[in-house]
Design a protein around this motif. Structure first.
Motif, PDB file in Angstrom:
ATOM      1  N   GLY A  40       0.804  -1.224   0.000  1.00 15.15           N
ATOM      2  CA  GLY A  40       0.000   0.000   0.000  1.00 15.15           C
ATOM      3  C   GLY A  40       0.829   1.263   0.000  1.00 15.15           C
ATOM      4  N   ASP A  41       0.159   2.378   0.199  1.00 16.90           N
ATOM      5  CA  ASP A  41       0.793   3.691   0.149  1.00 16.90           C
ATOM      6  C   ASP A  41       0.913   4.312   1.542  1.00 16.90           C
ATOM      7  N   TRP A  42       1.161   3.505   2.551  1.00 17.17           N
ATOM      8  CA  TRP A  42       1.246   3.987   3.928  1.00 17.17           C
ATOM      9  C   TRP A  42       2.619   4.560   4.205  1.00 17.17           C
ATOM     10  N   GLU A  43       2.654   5.593   5.041  1.00 13.10           N
ATOM     11  CA  GLU A  43       3.925   6.154   5.503  1.00 13.10           C
ATOM     12  C   GLU A  43       4.399   5.423   6.755  1.00 13.10           C
TER      13      GLU A  43
ATOM     14  N   ARG B 269       9.770   2.035   3.452  1.00 16.24           N
ATOM     15  CA  ARG B 269       8.429   2.573   3.270  1.00 16.24           C
ATOM     16  C   ARG B 269       7.474   1.423   3.069  1.00 16.24           C
ATOM     17  N   PRO B 270       6.543   1.231   3.911  1.00 18.95           N
ATOM     18  CA  PRO B 270       6.246   2.078   5.046  1.00 18.95           C
ATOM     19  C   PRO B 270       7.207   1.826   6.204  1.00 18.95           C
TER      20      PRO B 270
END
Length: 99
Positions: free
Chosen positions: A41-44, A69-70
């Motif tokens: 996913g696009d999580w920080e 990342r993440p």
């Protein structure tokens, strides 16, 4: 910055939800899929309860904890039965600096 993601059991998820963190309530046997989805996913920032971290294979835990990342953190669960590993002690042990 988007809210962090917490992956853990129902009780811990309820507490983290109150802080504004997005939560993924997973039962036993569901954590591997949740972690793999978080990595893709696009999580920080992803927070994983220590009790659920104990269910991961060593290979997946290594990949998860080594990801840039993440950024990932293992956090104690609400019951206090599970704790993240003591990284300072582990590093000192691996370096031969036993205290």
């Amino acid at each position: 910055m988007p809210a962090p993601l917490f992956i853990g059991d129902e009780v811990d998820a309820a507490a983290w939800r109150l802080t504004g963190v997005r939560v993924r309530d997973v039962g036993p046997g569901e954590v591997t899929r949740a972690v793999e989805e978080a990595l893709a996913g696009d999580w920080e920032l992803v927070l994983l309860s220590a009790s659920r971290a104990g269910e991961l294979t060593p290979e997946l835990m290594e990949r998860f904890s080594a990801s840039v990342r993440p950024l990932t953190l293992v956090v104690p669960d609400a019951t206090g039965r599970w704790h993240p590993p003591d990284l300072e002690r582990l590093v000192r042990s691996r370096l031969g600096m036993v205290s």
